[in-house]
Write an enzyme that holds these catalytic residues in place. Structure first.
Site, PDB file in Angstrom:
ATOM      1  N   THR A 119       0.745  -1.099  -0.081  1.00 49.59           N
ATOM      2  CA  THR A 119       0.051  -0.053  -0.072  1.00 49.59           C
ATOM      3  C   THR A 119       0.948   1.325   0.065  1.00 49.59           C
ATOM      4  O   THR A 119       2.070   1.211   0.278  1.00 49.59           O
ATOM      5  CB  THR A 119      -0.986  -0.066   1.308  1.00 49.59           C
ATOM      6  OG1 THR A 119      -1.477   1.398   1.424  1.00 49.59           O
ATOM      7  CG2 THR A 119      -0.091  -0.249   2.507  1.00 49.59           C
ATOM      8  N   TYR A 143      -1.677   0.449  10.107  1.00 40.67           N
ATOM      9  CA  TYR A 143      -2.134  -0.332   8.803  1.00 40.67           C
ATOM     10  C   TYR A 143      -0.815  -0.353   7.805  1.00 40.67           C
ATOM     11  O   TYR A 143      -0.455  -1.280   7.389  1.00 40.67           O
ATOM     12  CB  TYR A 143      -3.327   0.345   8.056  1.00 40.67           C
ATOM     13  CG  TYR A 143      -3.230  -0.171   6.520  1.00 40.67           C
ATOM     14  CD1 TYR A 143      -3.922  -1.501   6.233  1.00 40.67           C
ATOM     15  CD2 TYR A 143      -3.373   0.674   5.700  1.00 40.67           C
ATOM     16  CE1 TYR A 143      -3.889  -2.075   5.184  1.00 40.67           C
ATOM     17  CE2 TYR A 143      -3.321   0.233   4.341  1.00 40.67           C
ATOM     18  CZ  TYR A 143      -3.673  -0.875   3.990  1.00 40.67           C
ATOM     19  OH  TYR A 143      -3.973  -1.538   2.646  1.00 40.67           O
TER      20      TYR A 143
END
Length: 332
Positions: A119, A143
């Protein structure tokens, strides 16, 4: 290239289900491992084999051996940034620890290629835009850190074992399969285009705009939106490269090198639907960078891949068509 046997984790989820379609369409054999906590069995193309289990289970080794799996595409994981801040241990379990177990299963069972859904959150708040793969990775939420830790594990494992990998750092994934075979079906999704098309068909009363005072042309956050089908195609191209050059691994941004602001996205939804969605201006959310856009020169020079649906109105049109189809499905 001959069809391969590919294991797709999280293949009943949004991006995973599109990768399954792209692999099958390219002539590969696919086995999906998904615990169906957030995924949907109906989202898995019937040409694929679905095994309902967690990626961290030792059973995955049996699946790899039984199906002669030659490559793994790993999509399974938790993806809600604010939730990662409030429940970091969930993210280190579902993303980092589960990935460690899966990588070990790959090594033990002799699987040679690994493609990882990473990501842009690995960059944190980038010092410059667009951001390139060699720029500092300083995640600002659990995250992003949980994914960066997995990238580090892959790098170390590839140095120690006969396995190579591609880590694709996604920017903002949106849209749906142009043939209407899959799309984003998650309840309570946090993605702007998904929320906006839900509002367009009457599932929501308004769209919240979080932050109007960013240092951007119109004050709202700018993001690089990539069509999910283009992203899935990039995974198939990455697989081809890993197989053809087994000694090398790659970390690549997956984006278009083009940013759109929140207001520009909402304007596109208004254009495509020929209506006006109510917008409510709200304060910034914690941890949102002003702008996040991919320098995509590396993926374009490394993979045999070119975006086919890199147009904002196209992305919105496909997302809207899927949202209408989903509404019919839920009504029946």
């Amino acid at each position: 290239m001959m069809g391969m046997s590919v294991l797709v984790t999280g293949g009943a989820g949004y991006i995973g289900s599109h990768a399954v379609l792209a692999l099958l369409d390219a002539g590969h054999r696919v086995v999906v491992v998904d615990n169906l906590v957030t995924g949907f069995a109906w989202a898995v193309d019937p040409r694929a084999t679905l095994v309902e289990c967690a990626v961290e289970d030792d059973r995955v080794r049996d699946v790899i051996r039984e199906h002669g799996v030659e490559a793994i595409m790993h999509f399974a994981g938790s993806v809600v940034v604010p939730e990662s801040v409030s429940d970091p241990l969930k993210y280190y379990r579902n993303n980092t620890a589960a990935s460690r177990a899966l990588i070990e299963s790959a090594v033990v069972a002799g699987c040679k290629h690994f493609i990882f859904s990473s990501t842009a959150a690995t960059y944190g708040t980038p010092a410059k835009v667009p951001v390139a793969e060699g720029d500092p990775t300083v995640p600002i939420n659990p995250y992003g850190m949980s994914k960066l830790m997995t990238e580090a594990m892959l790098k170390d494992v590839a140095a120690a074992h006969p396995i190579n990998y591609a880590a694709l750092r996604y920017f903002n994934v949106a849209g749906a399969d142009p043939l209407g075979r899959s799309g984003q079906s998650t309840i309570g999704a946090t993605h702007l285009i998904k929320i906006a098309v839900e509002a367009a068909i009457g599932k929501r009363g308004h769209v919240g705009v979080y932050g109007t005072d960013f240092d951007t042309p119109d004050g709202t956050g700018v993001r690089d939106y990539i069509h999910v089908s283009d992203l899935a195609a990039a995974h198939v191209a990455a697989l081809d490269l890993l197989v053809s050059d087994p000694g090398r691994s790659h970390t690549l941004n997956a984006g278009y090198n083009r940013g759109f602001s929140v207001l520009e996205v909402l304007d596109a939804v208004d254009r495509v639907t020929n209506m006006q969605i109510e917008r409510r201006m709200e304060g910034r959310r914690a941890g949102d960078p002003a702008a996040l856009v991919a320098d995509n020169s590396a993926i374009l020079s490394t993979l045999a891949w070119r975006p086919a649906r890199a147009d904002l109105d196209t992305i919105v049109t496909d997302a809207l068509a899927w949202e209408r189809k989903l509404a019919e499905r839920q009504a029946s």
